[in-house]
Write a protein that holds these residues in place. Structure first.
Motif, PDB file in Angstrom:
ATOM      1  N   VAL A  94      14.361   4.343   3.930  1.00  0.00           N
ATOM      2  CA  VAL A  94      13.303   3.349   4.128  1.00  0.00           C
ATOM      3  C   VAL A  94      11.975   3.843   3.563  1.00  0.00           C
ATOM      4  O   VAL A  94      11.301   3.143   2.789  1.00  0.00           O
ATOM      5  CB  VAL A  94      13.159   3.007   5.626  1.00  0.00           C
ATOM      6  CG1 VAL A  94      11.898   2.178   5.869  1.00  0.00           C
ATOM      7  CG2 VAL A  94      14.388   2.253   6.122  1.00  0.00           C
ATOM      8  N   PHE A  95      11.599   5.072   3.913  1.00  0.00           N
ATOM      9  CA  PHE A  95      10.271   5.541   3.518  1.00  0.00           C
ATOM     10  C   PHE A  95      10.223   6.044   2.071  1.00  0.00           C
ATOM     11  O   PHE A  95       9.149   6.100   1.477  1.00  0.00           O
ATOM     12  CB  PHE A  95       9.758   6.582   4.511  1.00  0.00           C
ATOM     13  CG  PHE A  95       9.390   5.951   5.832  1.00  0.00           C
ATOM     14  CD1 PHE A  95       8.236   5.189   5.945  1.00  0.00           C
ATOM     15  CD2 PHE A  95      10.211   6.079   6.934  1.00  0.00           C
ATOM     16  CE1 PHE A  95       7.901   4.583   7.139  1.00  0.00           C
ATOM     17  CE2 PHE A  95       9.890   5.477   8.140  1.00  0.00           C
ATOM     18  CZ  PHE A  95       8.730   4.718   8.245  1.00  0.00           C
ATOM     19  N   SER A  96      11.384   6.361   1.494  1.00  0.00           N
ATOM     20  CA  SER A  96      11.418   6.640   0.053  1.00  0.00           C
ATOM     21  C   SER A  96      11.093   5.367  -0.726  1.00  0.00           C
ATOM     22  O   SER A  96      10.303   5.386  -1.678  1.00  0.00           O
ATOM     23  CB  SER A  96      12.792   7.166  -0.360  1.00  0.00           C
ATOM     24  OG  SER A  96      13.047   8.423   0.208  1.00  0.00           O
ATOM     25  N   VAL A  97      11.725   4.258  -0.319  1.00  0.00           N
ATOM     26  CA  VAL A  97      11.455   2.980  -0.980  1.00  0.00           C
ATOM     27  C   VAL A  97       9.999   2.573  -0.784  1.00  0.00           C
ATOM     28  O   VAL A  97       9.322   2.137  -1.733  1.00  0.00           O
ATOM     29  CB  VAL A  97      12.401   1.887  -0.445  1.00  0.00           C
ATOM     30  CG1 VAL A  97      12.004   0.516  -0.991  1.00  0.00           C
ATOM     31  CG2 VAL A  97      13.841   2.202  -0.823  1.00  0.00           C
ATOM     32  N   LEU A  98       9.485   2.739   0.436  1.00  0.00           N
ATOM     33  CA  LEU A  98       8.089   2.382   0.705  1.00  0.00           C
ATOM     34  C   LEU A  98       7.120   3.255  -0.095  1.00  0.00           C
ATOM     35  O   LEU A  98       6.029   2.805  -0.461  1.00  0.00           O
ATOM     36  CB  LEU A  98       7.791   2.495   2.200  1.00  0.00           C
ATOM     37  CG  LEU A  98       8.443   1.429   3.089  1.00  0.00           C
ATOM     38  CD1 LEU A  98       8.127   1.681   4.564  1.00  0.00           C
ATOM     39  CD2 LEU A  98       7.995   0.026   2.681  1.00  0.00           C
ATOM     40  N   SER A  99       7.503   4.507  -0.372  1.00  0.00           N
ATOM     41  CA  SER A  99       6.666   5.355  -1.234  1.00  0.00           C
ATOM     42  C   SER A  99       6.623   4.797  -2.645  1.00  0.00           C
ATOM     43  O   SER A  99       5.564   4.753  -3.284  1.00  0.00           O
ATOM     44  CB  SER A  99       7.213   6.786  -1.268  1.00  0.00           C
ATOM     45  OG  SER A  99       7.168   7.391  -0.004  1.00  0.00           O
ATOM     46  N   GLY A 100       7.779   4.354  -3.133  1.00  0.00           N
ATOM     47  CA  GLY A 100       7.857   3.852  -4.495  1.00  0.00           C
ATOM     48  C   GLY A 100       7.136   2.535  -4.716  1.00  0.00           C
ATOM     49  O   GLY A 100       6.754   2.212  -5.842  1.00  0.00           O
ATOM     50  N   VAL A 101       6.960   1.746  -3.644  1.00  0.00           N
ATOM     51  CA  VAL A 101       6.301   0.439  -3.783  1.00  0.00           C
ATOM     52  C   VAL A 101       4.887   0.478  -3.209  1.00  0.00           C
ATOM     53  O   VAL A 101       4.358  -0.546  -2.798  1.00  0.00           O
ATOM     54  CB  VAL A 101       7.129  -0.681  -3.113  1.00  0.00           C
ATOM     55  CG1 VAL A 101       8.487  -0.820  -3.780  1.00  0.00           C
ATOM     56  CG2 VAL A 101       7.292  -0.427  -1.608  1.00  0.00           C
ATOM     57  N   SER A 102       4.273   1.658  -3.199  1.00  0.00           N
ATOM     58  CA  SER A 102       2.900   1.784  -2.681  1.00  0.00           C
ATOM     59  C   SER A 102       1.976   0.777  -3.361  1.00  0.00           C
ATOM     60  O   SER A 102       1.960   0.682  -4.600  1.00  0.00           O
ATOM     61  CB  SER A 102       2.370   3.199  -2.933  1.00  0.00           C
ATOM     62  OG  SER A 102       3.152   4.160  -2.286  1.00  0.00           O
ATOM     63  N   PRO A 103       1.200   0.013  -2.579  1.00  0.00           N
ATOM     64  CA  PRO A 103       0.272  -0.953  -3.185  1.00  0.00           C
ATOM     65  C   PRO A 103      -0.872  -0.255  -3.897  1.00  0.00           C
ATOM     66  O   PRO A 103      -1.271   0.844  -3.515  1.00  0.00           O
ATOM     67  CB  PRO A 103      -0.236  -1.746  -1.966  1.00  0.00           C
ATOM     68  CG  PRO A 103      -0.086  -0.803  -0.815  1.00  0.00           C
ATOM     69  CD  PRO A 103       1.131   0.015  -1.105  1.00  0.00           C
ATOM     70  N   ASP A 104      -1.383  -0.891  -4.934  1.00  0.00           N
ATOM     71  CA  ASP A 104      -2.507  -0.330  -5.698  1.00  0.00           C
ATOM     72  C   ASP A 104      -3.799  -0.921  -5.142  1.00  0.00           C
ATOM     73  O   ASP A 104      -4.228  -2.010  -5.527  1.00  0.00           O
ATOM     74  CB  ASP A 104      -2.340  -0.662  -7.181  1.00  0.00           C
ATOM     75  CG  ASP A 104      -3.259   0.186  -8.053  1.00  0.00           C
ATOM     76  OD1 ASP A 104      -4.185   0.802  -7.489  1.00  0.00           O
ATOM     77  OD2 ASP A 104      -3.053   0.222  -9.278  1.00  0.00           O
ATOM     78  N   MET A 105      -4.423  -0.192  -4.212  1.00  0.00           N
ATOM     79  CA  MET A 105      -5.618  -0.700  -3.529  1.00  0.00           C
ATOM     80  C   MET A 105      -6.771   0.286  -3.628  1.00  0.00           C
ATOM     81  O   MET A 105      -7.545   0.454  -2.699  1.00  0.00           O
ATOM     82  CB  MET A 105      -5.309  -0.964  -2.047  1.00  0.00           C
ATOM     83  CG  MET A 105      -4.138  -1.897  -1.793  1.00  0.00           C
ATOM     84  SD  MET A 105      -3.804  -2.109  -0.028  1.00  0.00           S
ATOM     85  CE  MET A 105      -3.331  -0.435   0.444  1.00  0.00           C
ATOM     86  N   GLY A 106      -6.836   0.998  -4.751  1.00  0.00           N
ATOM     87  CA  GLY A 106      -7.898   1.979  -4.883  1.00  0.00           C
ATOM     88  C   GLY A 106      -7.623   3.191  -4.010  1.00  0.00           C
ATOM     89  O   GLY A 106      -6.478   3.620  -3.838  1.00  0.00           O
ATOM     90  N   LEU A 120       8.147   9.958   6.225  1.00  0.00           N
ATOM     91  CA  LEU A 120       9.293  10.481   5.487  1.00  0.00           C
ATOM     92  C   LEU A 120       9.570  11.931   5.881  1.00  0.00           C
ATOM     93  O   LEU A 120      10.726  12.363   5.981  1.00  0.00           O
ATOM     94  CB  LEU A 120       9.014  10.380   3.988  1.00  0.00           C
ATOM     95  CG  LEU A 120      10.054  10.935   3.016  1.00  0.00           C
ATOM     96  CD1 LEU A 120      11.375  10.207   3.168  1.00  0.00           C
ATOM     97  CD2 LEU A 120       9.561  10.824   1.579  1.00  0.00           C
ATOM     98  N   GLY A 121       8.504  12.671   6.149  1.00  0.00           N
ATOM     99  CA  GLY A 121       8.650  14.063   6.561  1.00  0.00           C
ATOM    100  C   GLY A 121       9.411  14.231   7.866  1.00  0.00           C
ATOM    101  O   GLY A 121      10.048  15.268   8.083  1.00  0.00           O
ATOM    102  N   LEU A 122       9.350  13.224   8.730  1.00  0.00           N
ATOM    103  CA  LEU A 122      10.146  13.296   9.958  1.00  0.00           C
ATOM    104  C   LEU A 122      11.628  13.455   9.624  1.00  0.00           C
ATOM    105  O   LEU A 122      12.341  14.237  10.252  1.00  0.00           O
ATOM    106  CB  LEU A 122       9.933  12.035  10.806  1.00  0.00           C
ATOM    107  CG  LEU A 122       8.533  11.822  11.387  1.00  0.00           C
ATOM    108  CD1 LEU A 122       8.464  10.472  12.098  1.00  0.00           C
ATOM    109  CD2 LEU A 122       8.162  12.943  12.365  1.00  0.00           C
ATOM    110  N   ALA A 123      12.090  12.699   8.609  1.00  0.00           N
ATOM    111  CA  ALA A 123      13.492  12.785   8.198  1.00  0.00           C
ATOM    112  C   ALA A 123      13.789  14.107   7.496  1.00  0.00           C
ATOM    113  O   ALA A 123      14.856  14.698   7.689  1.00  0.00           O
ATOM    114  CB  ALA A 123      13.843  11.615   7.277  1.00  0.00           C
ATOM    115  N   VAL A 124      12.846  14.585   6.687  1.00  0.00           N
ATOM    116  CA  VAL A 124      13.042  15.866   5.999  1.00  0.00           C
ATOM    117  C   VAL A 124      13.150  17.001   7.015  1.00  0.00           C
ATOM    118  O   VAL A 124      14.043  17.856   6.934  1.00  0.00           O
ATOM    119  CB  VAL A 124      11.891  16.130   5.009  1.00  0.00           C
ATOM    120  CG1 VAL A 124      11.991  17.527   4.428  1.00  0.00           C
ATOM    121  CG2 VAL A 124      11.906  15.095   3.891  1.00  0.00           C
TER     122      VAL A 124
END
Length: 474
Positions: A94-106, A120-124
């Motif tokens: 889940v959080f790998s995908v969310l990292s890849g789709v990070s919004p571009d908001m400055g 994501l680090g919780l899983a790592v």
């Protein structure tokens, strides 16, 4: 039920050990993937002069892992190793995908990615704690050394895989490159999830829950001799009884009593030194290190992480070959000394020859990685697994793991800040001094564990405590 039992019996020990250790791939992939993604992310979000934000984005995973390992250890005692590995794989996806789709908001994008990578680090962290525990409970005693090497092999293979993926994606448009690098981490997590669906639960956990019949069935998959199964079941029962008694009699303060302080300081100290020696500075930032040394763009230096990854894989094979041929202390001291010199010598050479070839530092970093890969990288966890007495093993191992992750997080966080404010050679010289201090620590504070039973190691610690108590001036 009979159909399920027949299906379960088809599970081979090779399948169990492969997917039991496959969580190391996730751990290694996420250690390595930011190495290639960071140069593109910096350019896309204009973070070239934001050293602290770069440090936080890189180290956020390790910060989350500090808590993920401790949390997973407690939950796995309640729900089982297998279920928690499955949960870790889902969180990782889940959080790998969310990292890849990070919004571009400055600048807000950076804070979004930091938070996502912490989660994501919780899983790592969970994978780093659960995989060795599951493997140690499934493996026969005579194979535990080799299988600890298998876990290390999975970790460095995951790192190498991430480096190769980064290299293959480097010619994509900048935004697509880093997004795919981060998002593709979901693929090994999916493979892990599908593989672990077929894995049995640990026989140790099953016995603790009173399911002796299922525990016996699981052992029949991975043990050939019925007499061996009976003996192991009896041993697990006895150990579980001793652990319950030990946990009832100990507290956190017990770790620092005269009886255990020596061994706790030794184990926790080695775990902390492994990270504060600076290995992750290389693994996370090698393209940026080469860029600063040569002036070449970091995004064009993604072959260097692959070189480091190959060295790590070869080193893990070397470790599996020499693991039981040399004393733990000898390997740690030799490795630490060479690692320290590999960091210090470039600063000395640069001082003596100001116009030295800028690639000299990269060559020395390769030497560092080579010696780290078959000494401190695997041996830290072998020693931590051996050195703590039964009565304090759970708490002491958790403390060692926490200090290791804290060191990993701090190195990832402060390295770009340090290199922004002082010469690169000086930064590595500082890590080199820490390596030498680690050698001194092993020489003076760590007992030899190779060839000793756990009881003999505990006796060494107890005797050391008695000597200190009777000779406080020492």
């Amino acid at each position: 039920m009979n159909v399920m039992a027949k299906a379960e019996k088809k599970i081979s020990s090779a399948f169990i050990y492969f997917f039991g250790s496959f969580g190391g791939i996730l751990f290694g992939y996420d250690i390595g993937v930011m190495t290639g993604a960071l140069p593109f992310l910096q350019a896309d979000w204009h973070l070239e002069n934001a050293a602290s934000l770069v440090g936080w984005i890189t180290s956020a995973v390790m910060f989350g892992a500090i808590f993920g390992g401790a949390l997973a250890g407690q939950l796995s005692d309640k729900f089982g190793r297998r279920k928690m590995i499955l949960m870790s794989a889902i969180v990782f996806m889940v959080f790998s995908v969310l990292s890849g789709v990070s919004p571009d908001m400055g600048e807000a994008s950076a804070y979004y990615l930091i938070i996502v990578r912490m989660l994501l680090g919780l899983a790592v962290g969970a994978a780093s704690a659960l995989v060795p525990a599951y493997m140690s409970e499934m493996a026969p005693a005579k194979a535990r050394g080799r299988l600890s090497g298998l876990n290390q092999m999975m970790i460095v293979s995951g790192m190498l895989l991430s480096y190769v993926v980064d290299f293959l994606l480097k010619d994509l448009p900048g935004e697509w490159a880093w997004r795919l690098m981060l998002g593709l981490a979901a693929v090994p997590a999916l493979i892990l999830f599908l593989g672990v669906l077929r894995l049995p639960e640990s026989p140790r956990f099953l016995l603790r829950k009173g399911d002796e019949a299922q525990a016996r069935k699981v052992l029949s998959y991975i043990r050939k001799n019925p007499a061996e199964i009976d003996q192991e079941l009896a041993s697990i029962k006895e150990t579980a009884k001793e652990e319950r008694q030990a946990n009832q009699k100990t507290s956190w303060s017990t770790l620092f009593s005269d009886k255990y302080r020596y061994l706790v300081i030794a184990g926790v100290g080695v775990a902390a030194f492994q990270q504060f020696q600076g290995a992750n500075a290389i693994f996370y930032y090698i393209p940026l290190i080469v860029q600063k040394a040569t002036g070449q763009a970091a995004s064009s230096n993604l072959m260097w992480p692959i070189v480091q990854g190959v060295i790590l894989v070869v080193g893990s094979l070397v470790y599996m070959w020499i693991a039981d041929k040399f004393n733990r202390r000898t390997l740690l001291m030799v490795g630490g000394a060479v690692m320290g010199l590999s960091f210090i010598l470039p600063a000395v050479i640069n001082w003596m020859i100001p116009n030295m070839n800028p690639m000299t530092i990269v060559v020395f970093l390769c030497i560092y990685v080579a010696f780290y890969s078959f000494t401190w990288a695997p041996l830290t966890w072998v020693l931590v697994g051996e050195i703590f007495p039964l009565a304090i093993r759970g708490r002491a191992s958790g403390l060692a793991s926490s200090f290791n992750w804290i060191g990993s997080w701090l190195v990832g966080l402060i390295f770009p800040i340090m290199t922004a404010s002082m010469p690169q050679e000086a930064v590595f010289a500082i890590f080199g001094i820490i390596c030498i201090l680690g050698v001194i620590f092993v020489k003076t504070c760590v007992p030899e564990t190779r060839g000793h039973t756990l009881e003999e190691i505990e006796e060494q610690g107890t005797n050391h405590g008695r000597v200190k108590a009777s000779n406080p001036e020492n």
